[in-house]
Design a protein around this motif. Structure first.
Motif, PDB file in Angstrom:
ATOM      1  N   MET A  13      56.018 115.533  25.914  1.00 44.28           N
ATOM      2  CA  MET A  13      56.755 115.360  27.174  1.00 44.28           C
ATOM      3  C   MET A  13      58.126 114.750  26.896  1.00 44.28           C
ATOM      4  O   MET A  13      59.149 115.214  27.405  1.00 44.28           O
ATOM      5  CB  MET A  13      55.937 114.456  28.113  1.00 44.28           C
ATOM      6  CG  MET A  13      56.568 114.134  29.442  1.00 44.28           C
ATOM      7  SD  MET A  13      57.711 112.750  29.431  1.00 44.28           S
ATOM      8  CE  MET A  13      56.633 111.356  29.229  1.00 44.28           C
ATOM      9  N   GLN A  20      60.515 117.277  25.096  1.00 44.01           N
ATOM     10  CA  GLN A  20      60.998 118.315  26.001  1.00 44.01           C
ATOM     11  C   GLN A  20      62.038 117.764  26.988  1.00 44.01           C
ATOM     12  O   GLN A  20      63.097 118.347  27.187  1.00 44.01           O
ATOM     13  CB  GLN A  20      59.790 118.896  26.774  1.00 44.01           C
ATOM     14  CG  GLN A  20      60.103 120.117  27.597  1.00 44.01           C
ATOM     15  CD  GLN A  20      60.621 121.251  26.719  1.00 44.01           C
ATOM     16  OE1 GLN A  20      60.028 121.559  25.682  1.00 44.01           O
ATOM     17  NE2 GLN A  20      61.748 121.850  27.098  1.00 44.01           N
ATOM     18  N   THR A  21      61.716 116.589  27.549  1.00 43.27           N
ATOM     19  CA  THR A  21      62.600 116.016  28.569  1.00 43.27           C
ATOM     20  C   THR A  21      63.964 115.677  27.968  1.00 43.27           C
ATOM     21  O   THR A  21      65.012 115.981  28.555  1.00 43.27           O
ATOM     22  CB  THR A  21      61.968 114.741  29.164  1.00 43.27           C
ATOM     23  OG1 THR A  21      60.642 115.028  29.537  1.00 43.27           O
ATOM     24  CG2 THR A  21      62.736 114.262  30.389  1.00 43.27           C
ATOM     25  N   ASP A  50      65.951 118.855  27.209  1.00 46.73           N
ATOM     26  CA  ASP A  50      66.522 119.410  28.443  1.00 46.73           C
ATOM     27  C   ASP A  50      67.738 118.599  28.874  1.00 46.73           C
ATOM     28  O   ASP A  50      68.762 119.145  29.280  1.00 46.73           O
ATOM     29  CB  ASP A  50      65.484 119.388  29.579  1.00 46.73           C
ATOM     30  CG  ASP A  50      64.354 120.367  29.300  1.00 46.73           C
ATOM     31  OD1 ASP A  50      64.491 121.165  28.345  1.00 46.73           O
ATOM     32  OD2 ASP A  50      63.329 120.302  30.013  1.00 46.73           O
ATOM     33  N   VAL A 103      67.927 110.890  33.922  1.00 44.08           N
ATOM     34  CA  VAL A 103      66.488 111.157  34.075  1.00 44.08           C
ATOM     35  C   VAL A 103      65.750 109.856  33.780  1.00 44.08           C
ATOM     36  O   VAL A 103      66.226 109.024  33.006  1.00 44.08           O
ATOM     37  CB  VAL A 103      65.944 112.262  33.127  1.00 44.08           C
ATOM     38  CG1 VAL A 103      66.470 113.607  33.502  1.00 44.08           C
ATOM     39  CG2 VAL A 103      66.176 111.930  31.694  1.00 44.08           C
TER      40      VAL A 103
END
Ligand code: ADP
Length: 653
Positions: free
Chosen positions: A216, A219-220, A223, A233
């Protein structure tokens, strides 16, 4: 580089200016002073970079040491130790010293900085220090309306200076490159994750994330780097410290330029407390479920109640579908109970008192449930009631059990009364034919109408008469007991000499005593004393006690009958040196039909009613009976009788 670089300048200034703060290098040369510090120091002009700390203020306790240190070559070692902490300093021109807090901050490259800060009401401190300075008319010079004065000199802080602030932050700060490799981190990061930049060289943020969260995080951040330039984020993830501990960190990330900026807050302790709280709550709910008891809360003016899970269960309602309110609950409560509940609640609120009430509800399944509600009033600071709270308990099982017991008790009492009535009737019916049997057998025994031819018949008729008399005794006892239990035994009070009745009873028992070579001694201290009592009942009491004493004494035993007048009561005692009664039987032996086990009584006849009748008769006179006994030593039955029977509503002339 600055973590504040993306904030609006006013916020940044407010933040920096919130407390008077000054930073010097290791030699005491000013690197930075915020405007609040200038105001605190009483200076009109800005404090310049490069000014000497000791030209601005002097230390009440440390000036000499500092002069030596900063003028000589001892800028390390002792100075750092001596200096950290709070010192009273006087600004030039001030009349009163002020406490300042000093901290040394050491950078990874070895450079050291001194940070002076003032924590407190600095505008008040300033007034006290510089009483002559004219007030600018604005009471709170730090209030947002007045706005901090601009400190144009120090906006061009270098990276090194900013790093002090970053290292002082409670937040975990770091920057990452495109591949999430660490580029920079503050001291708080290193302290929290028990690491340092040398160990982290070449490592990525993902390496430190908990295995469950690595993908997670990867990926975050990918991105964010590639598609979300300038956006923020945030997520929470667990991080692995080098000592094996797992930290929970709430992260915020932002990409700016070629770097990702990361700000994290270590919430491990908060999580731990949350977990502990959740566990406590689970335990509470579990305990409530076991005790079939839940808690509730109602704030005045609100329509809805707060219920714990167990109350939903008690009411048979689904927590997600049912909203507990006065109306919804009222539809379930028995109509007759609903009004009472409101009354109790209203009175509790008016009188601010604890309350308790039981009521019935109809569950959706149709089952009736009995609920006990206990509660208290919630009050505000002024003692006014602002709500009610308490517990509700499902008492259905207990209530039904109590009802069953009550029914069983009523049934038993009815059956007992029926039995007593039956026995009273039967005894009466039996007595008449028995008297006939006894009378005729006595007549035949005495051969009143002529001689019996055969001698043997005389023997038999004697047996018939004795058996009849024994049966009559038993039936008389049963009749008396039944009458007493049915409340139909009325005392016939009269004034008589107790000494005479006692001697008469002893006389009647003498025959049986003589047969067993038992000696009876009578000790009466007042021969003339008169009592008001039921003569027949007193005689019956004495005969019962004496016959027991004779029955349970060995041949050649002694029985002492004493009677003492205390002026108000008579203390009568019948003592024998017979077989005695075991201690565990003493309590029960005065109940109807109770006898000591066959081991002790096998040679003795009796109904087991004598003592029970005696006790009842004594108590009907307002007296008391007591039993003392020891196996093989003997038994003493003591009776305390009032001289005048203490009967309610019965007077004797
Ligand atoms: P009963 O004598 O007809 O059995 P009581 O109610 O008078 O009935 O006595 C109950 C029992 O108490 C007796 O059966 C006997 O076991 C015990 N008991 C009563 N008086 C004495 C005594 N003086 N000595 C020993 N046991 C006694």
């Amino acid at each position: 580089m600055s973590v504040f670089s993306n904030q609006n300048p006013e916020q940044e200034q407010d933040l920096i200016n919130a407390l008077p703060r000054l930073v010097t290098d290791a030699d005491g040369c000013v690197l930075y002073a915020n405007d609040a510090f200038r105001i605190l120091s009483g200076r009109e002009t800005p404090i310049q970079k490069g000014e000497k700390l000791l030209d601005l203020l002097h230390f009440e306790d440390l000036d000499d040491i500092l002069h030596q240190a900063w003028m000589g070559d001892d800028t390390e070692g002792t100075l750092a130790n001596v200096f950290a902490g709070e010192h009273h300093v006087s600004f030039i021109g001030a009349v009163r010293p002020v406490p300042l807090h000093f901290d040394w901050v050491e950078m990874v490259d070895g450079r050291r900085f001194l940070i002076a800060s003032f924590i407190g009401e600095h505008h008040i401190a300033k007034k006290e220090m510089f009483p002559d300075i004219e007030d600018d008319g604005n009471e709170n010079i730090f209030s947002p309306e007045s706005g901090p004065e601009k400190d144009v000199e120090y906006h061009d802080m270098d990276d090194g200076s900013l790093n002090h602030f970053l290292d002082m932050s409670h937040e975990v700060l770091c920057t990452l490159d495109e591949d999430c490799v660490f580029k920079w981190m503050n001291d708080t990061f290193c302290a929290a994750l028990k690491t340092d930049p040398t160990v982290l060289g070449g490592k990525t943020f993902v390496d430190l994330a908990h295995p469950d969260e690595k993908s997670m995080v990867r990926q975050t951040l990918s991105d964010l780097y590639h598609d979300m330039d300038g956006q923020m984020v945030s997520f929470e993830c667990r991080m692995l410290a080098s000592d094996g501990n797992v930290l929970s960190v709430e992260w915020r990330f932002k990409k700016a330029g070629e770097e990702i900026y990361c700000v994290g807050q270590d919430v491990t302790e908060i999580k731990r407390h949350e977990n502990a709280l959740r566990q406590q709550q689970d335990k509470l709910l579990e305990a409530e479920a076991i005790g079939r008891m839940g808690h509730w809360h109602w704030r005045l003016g609100e329509d809805h109640f707060e219920w714990s899970d167990e109350i939903y269960r008690i009411f048979g309602q689904d927590k997600d579908a049912f909203i507990p309110s006065i109306d919804t609950v009222n539809t379930m409560v028995y109509r007759r109970d609903a009004g009472r509940i409101m009354q109790v609640f209203q009175r509790a609120m008016i009188e601010n008192k604890d309350y308790e009430l039981d009521f019935r509800i109809n569950r959706p399944s149709g089952a009736v449930c009995y609920v006990r509600c206990q509660g208290r009033c919630e009050t505000d600071m002024d003692g006014d009631v602002i709500g009610l709270y308490g517990i509700m308990q499902d008492i259905t099982q207990d209530t039904l059990r109590e009802q069953d017991l009550r029914d069983a008790k009523d049934a038993a009492e009815r059956a007992y009364a029926a039995k007593s009535r039956f026995l009273a009737n039967m005894s009466h019916e039996l007595r008449t034919p028995l008297n006939a049997i006894i009378g005729f057998s006595e007549m035949i025994q005495n051969q009143l109408l002529g001689p019996i031819g055969t001698e043997r018949y005389l023997e038999y008729i004697g047996g018939i008469r004795e058996s009849g008399e024994h049966l009559l005794d038993l039936i008389s006892d049963i009749l008396d007991m039944s009458k007493i239990e049915a409340g139909k035994y009325d005392l016939d009070l009269e004034r008589f000499s107790i000494a005479k009745v006692i001697r008469m009873a002893v006389h009647m028992m003498e025959g049986r005593a003589v047969d067993a070579s038992i000696k009876m001694i009578v000790l009466i201290d007042d021969e003339d004393v008169q009592v008001v009592a039921d003569r027949r009942a007193i005689m019956q009491i004495m005969l019962n006690l004496l016959s027991n004493a004779v029955k349970f004494s060995p041949n050649g035993g002694n029985i002492t009958i004493s009677c003492k007048n205390s002026g108000k009561n008579l203390d009568i005692a019948v003592a024998d040196n017979g077989m005695g009664i075991p201690a565990h039987k003493l309590q029960a032996i005065m109940k109807p039909f109770e006898q000591v086990s066959s081991e002790y009584t096998r040679d003795h006849e009796g109904s087991g009613l004598g003592l029970a009748i005696t006790k009842e008769l004594v108590e009907m006179h307002g007296g008391k009976i007591a039993l003392e006994s020891e196996i093989d030593k003997g038994t003493t039955v003591s009776i305390r009788l009032p001289l005048q029977a203490a009967l309610k509503g019965q007077k004797v002339a």
